[in-house]
Design a protein around this motif. Structure first.
Motif, PDB file in Angstrom:
ATOM      1  N   VAL A   1       0.781  -1.127   0.138  1.00  0.00           N
ATOM      2  CA  VAL A   1       0.027   0.012  -0.030  1.00  0.00           C
ATOM      3  C   VAL A   1       0.821   1.409   0.035  1.00  0.00           C
ATOM      4  O   VAL A   1       1.918   1.354   0.585  1.00  0.00           O
ATOM      5  CB  VAL A   1      -0.972  -0.039   1.218  1.00  0.00           C
ATOM      6  N   THR A   2       0.618   2.195  -0.735  1.00  0.00           N
ATOM      7  CA  THR A   2       1.344   3.680  -0.849  1.00  0.00           C
ATOM      8  C   THR A   2       0.574   4.598  -0.468  1.00  0.00           C
ATOM      9  O   THR A   2       1.079   5.722   0.335  1.00  0.00           O
ATOM     10  CB  THR A   2       1.668   3.856  -2.426  1.00  0.00           C
ATOM     11  N   SER A   3      -0.872   4.608  -0.361  1.00  0.00           N
ATOM     12  CA  SER A   3      -1.975   5.479   0.395  1.00  0.00           C
ATOM     13  C   SER A   3      -3.036   4.789   0.602  1.00  0.00           C
ATOM     14  O   SER A   3      -3.677   3.790   0.172  1.00  0.00           O
ATOM     15  CB  SER A   3      -2.272   6.646  -0.647  1.00  0.00           C
ATOM     16  N   GLY A   4      -3.361   5.326   1.924  1.00  0.00           N
ATOM     17  CA  GLY A   4      -4.691   4.526   2.396  1.00  0.00           C
ATOM     18  C   GLY A   4      -5.373   5.495   3.692  1.00  0.00           C
ATOM     19  O   GLY A   4      -4.571   6.270   4.361  1.00  0.00           O
ATOM     20  N   THR A   5      -6.584   5.232   3.796  1.00  0.00           N
ATOM     21  CA  THR A   5      -7.357   6.095   4.757  1.00  0.00           C
ATOM     22  C   THR A   5      -8.812   5.641   4.940  1.00  0.00           C
ATOM     23  O   THR A   5      -8.995   4.468   4.195  1.00  0.00           O
ATOM     24  CB  THR A   5      -7.610   7.626   4.325  1.00  0.00           C
ATOM     25  N   SER A   6      -9.477   6.179   5.773  1.00  0.00           N
ATOM     26  CA  SER A   6     -10.929   5.609   5.921  1.00  0.00           C
ATOM     27  C   SER A   6     -11.834   6.799   5.184  1.00  0.00           C
ATOM     28  O   SER A   6     -11.550   8.045   5.582  1.00  0.00           O
ATOM     29  CB  SER A   6     -11.299   5.891   7.405  1.00  0.00           C
ATOM     30  N   SER A   7     -12.347   6.426   4.245  1.00  0.00           N
ATOM     31  CA  SER A   7     -13.173   7.383   3.415  1.00  0.00           C
ATOM     32  C   SER A   7     -14.240   8.364   4.238  1.00  0.00           C
ATOM     33  O   SER A   7     -15.140   7.693   4.622  1.00  0.00           O
ATOM     34  CB  SER A   7     -13.808   6.813   2.305  1.00  0.00           C
ATOM     35  N   PRO A   8     -13.963   9.339   4.427  1.00  0.00           N
ATOM     36  CA  PRO A   8     -15.183  10.308   5.137  1.00  0.00           C
ATOM     37  C   PRO A   8     -16.583  10.359   4.555  1.00  0.00           C
ATOM     38  O   PRO A   8     -17.401  10.166   5.282  1.00  0.00           O
ATOM     39  CB  PRO A   8     -14.528  11.626   5.310  1.00  0.00           C
ATOM     40  N   LEU A   9     -16.625  10.084   3.077  1.00  0.00           N
ATOM     41  CA  LEU A   9     -17.850   9.998   2.474  1.00  0.00           C
ATOM     42  C   LEU A   9     -18.648   8.734   2.546  1.00  0.00           C
ATOM     43  O   LEU A   9     -19.712   8.696   2.722  1.00  0.00           O
ATOM     44  CB  LEU A   9     -17.617  10.669   1.175  1.00  0.00           C
ATOM     45  N   LEU A  10     -17.804   7.721   2.402  1.00  0.00           N
ATOM     46  CA  LEU A  10     -18.206   6.335   2.242  1.00  0.00           C
ATOM     47  C   LEU A  10     -18.191   5.617   3.756  1.00  0.00           C
ATOM     48  O   LEU A  10     -18.917   4.520   3.764  1.00  0.00           O
ATOM     49  CB  LEU A  10     -17.435   5.498   1.136  1.00  0.00           C
ATOM     50  N   GLY A  11     -17.280   5.915   4.528  1.00  0.00           N
ATOM     51  CA  GLY A  11     -17.214   5.089   5.815  1.00  0.00           C
ATOM     52  C   GLY A  11     -16.468   3.904   5.661  1.00  0.00           C
ATOM     53  O   GLY A  11     -16.845   3.014   6.544  1.00  0.00           O
ATOM     54  N   ILE A  12     -15.564   3.679   4.724  1.00  0.00           N
ATOM     55  CA  ILE A  12     -15.172   2.524   4.618  1.00  0.00           C
ATOM     56  C   ILE A  12     -13.331   2.956   4.312  1.00  0.00           C
ATOM     57  O   ILE A  12     -12.916   3.902   3.836  1.00  0.00           O
ATOM     58  CB  ILE A  12     -15.514   1.513   3.434  1.00  0.00           C
ATOM     59  N   GLY A  13     -12.592   1.674   4.427  1.00  0.00           N
ATOM     60  CA  GLY A  13     -11.269   1.920   4.082  1.00  0.00           C
ATOM     61  C   GLY A  13     -11.035   1.688   2.487  1.00  0.00           C
ATOM     62  O   GLY A  13     -11.896   0.994   1.901  1.00  0.00           O
ATOM     63  N   ILE A  14     -10.143   2.523   2.077  1.00  0.00           N
ATOM     64  CA  ILE A  14      -9.753   2.782   0.552  1.00  0.00           C
ATOM     65  C   ILE A  14      -8.175   3.174   0.431  1.00  0.00           C
ATOM     66  O   ILE A  14      -7.550   3.519   1.438  1.00  0.00           O
ATOM     67  CB  ILE A  14     -10.427   3.895  -0.057  1.00  0.00           C
ATOM     68  N   GLY A  15      -7.691   2.754  -0.759  1.00  0.00           N
ATOM     69  CA  GLY A  15      -6.387   2.882  -0.664  1.00  0.00           C
ATOM     70  C   GLY A  15      -5.884   2.498  -2.054  1.00  0.00           C
ATOM     71  O   GLY A  15      -6.469   2.369  -3.080  1.00  0.00           O
ATOM     72  N   ILE A  16      -4.616   2.861  -2.276  1.00  0.00           N
ATOM     73  CA  ILE A  16      -3.750   2.865  -3.518  1.00  0.00           C
ATOM     74  C   ILE A  16      -2.801   1.951  -3.206  1.00  0.00           C
ATOM     75  O   ILE A  16      -1.981   1.894  -2.129  1.00  0.00           O
ATOM     76  CB  ILE A  16      -3.249   4.050  -4.125  1.00  0.00           C
ATOM     77  N   ALA A  17      -2.366   0.795  -4.084  1.00  0.00           N
ATOM     78  CA  ALA A  17      -1.306   0.129  -3.828  1.00  0.00           C
ATOM     79  C   ALA A  17      -0.531  -0.160  -5.244  1.00  0.00           C
ATOM     80  O   ALA A  17      -0.889   0.256  -6.225  1.00  0.00           O
ATOM     81  CB  ALA A  17      -1.685  -1.255  -3.346  1.00  0.00           C
ATOM     82  N   PHE A  18       0.967  -0.743  -4.957  1.00  0.00           N
ATOM     83  CA  PHE A  18       1.248  -1.030  -6.111  1.00  0.00           C
ATOM     84  C   PHE A  18       1.752  -2.716  -6.204  1.00  0.00           C
ATOM     85  O   PHE A  18       2.135  -3.099  -5.095  1.00  0.00           O
ATOM     86  CB  PHE A  18       2.687  -0.261  -6.437  1.00  0.00           C
TER      87      PHE A  18
END
Length: 398
Positions: free
Chosen positions: A339-356
């Motif tokens: 994972v290179t970026s990740g967070t809990s989406s304030p809009l969706l209320g779930i974890g989201i991210g970007i990975a290589f």
């Protein structure tokens, strides 16, 4: 030395959290990240992004020089408008993601990342000196980072605010088109652009910076403070909020945008076999104009020939959990990336991210796991943005 923007004192007085980011002491949030994030998605917010770098290129050779040091075709947009483009090193890795405005009269303004402007300054001037060994260039490169104030007004009500302040309907501008405007006699450049996924605009203008590294250029930021307060006052009826870098990061991640230093960089990315990130790996090849010569082109062509060992992908969590930078990505228990970026989406209320991940997994609909605190949690790859573009985003249905 820690760097500070023009109206740092206002932020220090009004923000609840201020800390150093990329060498700049900046506001992280004023009320809360979630509140500021949702203000952008549903209304309007203003960001002080004066820590972004700016360069001015002037002269008859400015266009040819920029064509060589960036990947996209800078010659296409008319004045006054911008081009999203990349600066690569000779190995094809991304030195930075930039926006180049054609200002007319052989003059261009480049906007770059806050932690890249110093190395780009050295890079551009080294290239210029190298070329000038074979003949003088009609080119002046001026680093204006500490002199330029830059505010970003983002959200669906930004359109109303632009009409009130400048008499401009930003929806009549194409993305990255700009206009020269005035606010109470202060001349500035207004661009329909932003880093949140939402509709909005950004303004650029010169002003004194009390924290300028050159003491002779220090002064009170009267223009910047006036513009900032005027926008906040005009936006009160739309519920405008000042927003910090915390919301800026969660917003760009919901939109699926890359961040320099996370998804694009010249240094070690993964703990396996990749040292640098190229546009082909980061899905940024839309910003490459192959019908010209540019630094890094040969390396990219060779990479295309041999194939990619890793590629960028977006994912959302199926199980509960918040992905973070550096977490391992697994398939059937076997590591395939990071994972290179990740967070809990304030809009969706779930974890989201970007990975290589390994290239064969870099497509939507792939089930995988994110190792969170030593435990594999289910996730699935998706196509960005993470939100419904019919309900949110710059081109939502009205």
């Amino acid at each position: 030395m820690v760097k500070r923007v023009h109206i740092f004192d206002w932020h220090k007085e009004n923000a609840k959290k201020v800390e150093v980011f990329a060498g700049w002491e900046m506001p992280i949030w004023y009320s809360s990240i979630k509140e500021e994030h949702l203000a952008v998605r549903n209304g309007v917010a203003i960001f002080d992004v004066s820590h972004m770098g700016e360069f001015i290129f002037r002269g008859k050779d400015a266009l040819e020089f920029l064509q060589y040091v960036t990947t996209n075709d800078i010659s296409r947009p008319p004045a006054i408008s911008g081009t999203y483009t990349l600066v690569l090193n000779e190995r094809g890795a991304v030195k930075d993601e930039t926006l180049v405005f054609n200002m007319g009269d052989d003059t261009y303004m480049m906007v770059c990342d806050s932690d890249a402007f110093e190395k780009l300054d050295a890079w551009f001037n080294a290239i210029k000196r190298g070329i000038e060994k074979f003949g003088q260039l009609d080119l002046e490169i001026e680093n204006k980072t500490y002199d330029m104030a830059m505010f970003s007004i983002q959200g669906p009500r930004a359109r109303d605010l632009a009409k009130d302040l400048f008499g401009i309907d930003i929806n009549e501008l194409w993305w990255f088109q700009a206009k020269e405007v005035e606010l109470d006699g202060i001349k500035m450049l207004l661009s329909r652009s932003g880093y949140t996924g939402e509709n909005g605009f950004e303004v650029y203008f010169e002003d004194a910076n009390p924290y300028h590294p050159d003491e002779s250029k220090r002064g009170e930021p009267e223009k910047a403070l006036h513009v900032w307060k005027t926008i906040l006052e005009a936006g009160e009826k739309y519920g405008i909020k000042p927003a910090g870098l915390g919301a800026r990061d969660t917003l760009r991640l919901e939109a699926g945008y890359t961040l320099y230093g996370n998804e694009t960089k010249e240094m070690q990315l993964l703990s396996t076999d990749i040292d640098e990130v190229t546009p082909l790996q980061a899905n940024l090849d839309f910003a490459i104009f192959w019908d010209k010569e540019f630094i890094g082109k040969d390396a990219l062509l060779k990479q295309k020939e041999r194939g990619l060992s890793r590629k960028m992908v977006h994912f959302k969590m199926v199980d509960r959990g918040i992905p973070r930078e550096g977490y391992r990505v697994l398939v059937n228990g076997e590591p395939i990336g990071e994972v290179t970026s990740g967070t809990s989406s304030p809009l969706l209320g779930i974890g989201i991210g970007i990975a290589f991940v390994k290239e064969e997994y870099a497509k939507p609909g792939v089930e995988l796991e994110i190792e969170i605190r030593g435990k594999p949690k289910k996730a699935v790859t998706v196509a960005p943005p993470f939100y419904d573009p019919k309900k949110y985003g710059a081109f939502r249905e009205e």
